[in-house]
Scaffold this motif. Structure first.
Motif, PDB file in Angstrom:
ATOM      1  N   GLY A 106       0.821  -1.203   0.000  1.00 24.45           N
ATOM      2  CA  GLY A 106       0.000   0.000   0.000  1.00 24.45           C
ATOM      3  C   GLY A 106       0.850   1.246   0.000  1.00 24.45           C
ATOM      4  N   PHE A 107       0.269   2.313  -0.503  1.00 22.69           N
ATOM      5  CA  PHE A 107       0.963   3.589  -0.488  1.00 22.69           C
ATOM      6  C   PHE A 107      -0.049   4.714  -0.587  1.00 22.69           C
ATOM      7  CE2 PHE A 107       0.966   1.957  -4.811  1.00 22.69           C
ATOM      8  CZ  PHE A 107       0.543   3.033  -5.580  1.00 22.69           C
ATOM      9  N   SER A 108       0.379   5.899  -0.218  1.00 23.58           N
ATOM     10  CA  SER A 108      -0.479   7.070  -0.381  1.00 23.58           C
ATOM     11  C   SER A 108       0.357   8.198  -0.954  1.00 23.58           C
ATOM     12  CB  SER A 108      -1.116   7.490   0.955  1.00 23.58           C
ATOM     13  OG  SER A 108      -0.128   7.892   1.871  1.00 23.58           O
ATOM     14  N   VAL A 109      -0.313   9.086  -1.668  1.00 19.67           N
ATOM     15  CA  VAL A 109       0.371  10.194  -2.316  1.00 19.67           C
ATOM     16  C   VAL A 109      -0.587  11.376  -2.379  1.00 19.67           C
ATOM     17  CG1 VAL A 109      -0.293   9.459  -4.651  1.00 19.67           C
ATOM     18  CG2 VAL A 109       1.777  10.831  -4.328  1.00 19.67           C
ATOM     19  N   GLU A 110      -0.041  12.562  -2.274  1.00 22.17           N
ATOM     20  CA  GLU A 110      -0.818  13.792  -2.401  1.00 22.17           C
ATOM     21  C   GLU A 110      -0.918  14.175  -3.875  1.00 22.17           C
ATOM     22  OE1 GLU A 110      -2.171  15.715   0.202  1.00 22.17           O
ATOM     23  OE2 GLU A 110      -1.588  14.063   1.511  1.00 22.17           O
ATOM     24  N   THR A 111      -2.045  14.764  -4.271  1.00 25.89           N
ATOM     25  CA  THR A 111      -2.202  15.255  -5.636  1.00 25.89           C
ATOM     26  C   THR A 111      -2.874  16.612  -5.620  1.00 25.89           C
ATOM     27  OG1 THR A 111      -3.078  14.772  -7.827  1.00 25.89           O
ATOM     28  CG2 THR A 111      -4.421  14.063  -5.962  1.00 25.89           C
ATOM     29  N   LYS A 112      -2.573  17.421  -6.624  1.00 21.18           N
ATOM     30  CA  LYS A 112      -3.222  18.718  -6.775  1.00 21.18           C
ATOM     31  C   LYS A 112      -4.354  18.666  -7.794  1.00 21.18           C
ATOM     32  CE  LYS A 112       0.771  21.212  -5.248  1.00 21.18           C
ATOM     33  NZ  LYS A 112       1.964  21.899  -5.528  1.00 21.18           N
ATOM     34  N   VAL A 113      -4.538  17.490  -8.410  1.00 22.10           N
ATOM     35  CA  VAL A 113      -5.593  17.307  -9.399  1.00 22.10           C
ATOM     36  C   VAL A 113      -6.941  17.376  -8.692  1.00 22.10           C
ATOM     37  CG1 VAL A 113      -6.584  15.674 -11.043  1.00 22.10           C
ATOM     38  CG2 VAL A 113      -4.106  15.932 -10.887  1.00 22.10           C
ATOM     39  N   THR A 114      -7.874  18.135  -9.261  1.00 24.97           N
ATOM     40  CA  THR A 114      -9.173  18.300  -8.609  1.00 24.97           C
ATOM     41  C   THR A 114     -10.258  17.398  -9.186  1.00 24.97           C
ATOM     42  OG1 THR A 114      -9.624  20.168 -10.053  1.00 24.97           O
ATOM     43  CG2 THR A 114      -8.717  20.661  -7.868  1.00 24.97           C
ATOM     44  N   LYS A 115     -10.186  17.085 -10.489  1.00 26.02           N
ATOM     45  CA  LYS A 115     -11.137  16.153 -11.111  1.00 26.02           C
ATOM     46  C   LYS A 115     -10.340  14.937 -11.556  1.00 26.02           C
ATOM     47  CE  LYS A 115     -14.618  17.770 -13.460  1.00 26.02           C
ATOM     48  NZ  LYS A 115     -15.335  18.327 -14.613  1.00 26.02           N
ATOM     49  N   LEU A 116     -10.292  13.941 -10.689  1.00 24.07           N
ATOM     50  CA  LEU A 116      -9.405  12.802 -10.894  1.00 24.07           C
ATOM     51  C   LEU A 116      -9.914  11.799 -11.913  1.00 24.07           C
ATOM     52  CD1 LEU A 116      -8.375  11.825  -7.269  1.00 24.07           C
ATOM     53  CD2 LEU A 116      -6.849  12.590  -9.084  1.00 24.07           C
ATOM     54  N   ALA A 117      -8.964  11.284 -12.686  1.00 29.51           N
ATOM     55  CA  ALA A 117      -9.152  10.075 -13.486  1.00 29.51           C
ATOM     56  C   ALA A 117      -8.003   9.160 -13.056  1.00 29.51           C
ATOM     57  CB  ALA A 117      -9.077  10.375 -14.968  1.00 29.51           C
ATOM     58  N   LEU A 118      -8.329   7.976 -12.547  1.00 29.46           N
ATOM     59  CA  LEU A 118      -7.315   7.067 -12.012  1.00 29.46           C
ATOM     60  C   LEU A 118      -7.266   5.778 -12.806  1.00 29.46           C
ATOM     61  CD1 LEU A 118      -8.095   7.399  -8.195  1.00 29.46           C
ATOM     62  CD2 LEU A 118      -6.254   8.514  -9.458  1.00 29.46           C
ATOM     63  N   GLY A 119      -6.079   5.212 -12.900  1.00 28.26           N
ATOM     64  CA  GLY A 119      -5.889   3.900 -13.496  1.00 28.26           C
ATOM     65  C   GLY A 119      -4.998   3.082 -12.582  1.00 28.26           C
TER      66      GLY A 119
END
Length: 158
Positions: A124-137
């Motif tokens: 497992g891992f976690s990360v910060e993002t500045k993206v506001t409308k996420l699309a994840l893969g």
């Protein structure tokens, strides 16, 4: 505030009855938490040894590796995170699908854990993002002790 919580079964590109891969994704505010779980006959799986000192390394996808893709919904540029069970990792940015690859130095650390027993591997891992409308893969690359590499994803392109 972005909020998402989902568990996804990843599918192998070629049928594989010895292993199963699931991924739990949780997004709260701008933190993405990802937990990959591999279950089954782990004796067939090459699992890199956990390291005390994690490093940013290229080519992690050539062995057992877990991947997260982050993009702004509807836009082509994206970030790719590669994480090994060893704790080694790397982050890349792309302008479009596999174009203009560059190491993404803005991501300086991942919170990481690895736990395993005879029938289950959790990374497992976690990360910060500045993206506001996420699309994840999400995807997983599992290297078997036989030398075969298996590719897992929510959906495979043909």
């Amino acid at each position: 505030m972005i909020k998402l919580e989902r568990t996804i079964d990843l599918k192998p590109y070629k049928p594989n009855s010895d292993l199963a891969v699931t991924c739990e994704i949780k997004v709260v505010h701008q933190t993405i938490e990802v937990k990959f779980r591999v279950t089954g006959d782990l004796e067939i799986l090459y699992i890199p040894m956990a390291k005390l000192k994690r490093e940013r390394l290229d080519n992690l996808w050539q062995t057992t590796c877990f991947e997260l893709f982050i993009a702004e919904a509807g836009k082509k540029p994206y970030t790719e995170l590669n994480v090994s069970p060893s704790g080694d990792w790397q982050a890349y940015s792309f302008s479009d699908y596999h174009k203009d690859m560059a190491v993404k130095n803005e991501i300086t650390n991942l919170e990481f854990y690895n736990a395993q027993n005879l029938t289950e591997l959790n990374v497992g891992f976690s990360v910060e993002t500045k993206v506001t409308k996420l699309a994840l893969g999400i995807s997983a690359i599992l290297k078997l002790n036989s030398g075969e590499t298996t590719f897992w994803a929510y959906q495979h392109s043909t």
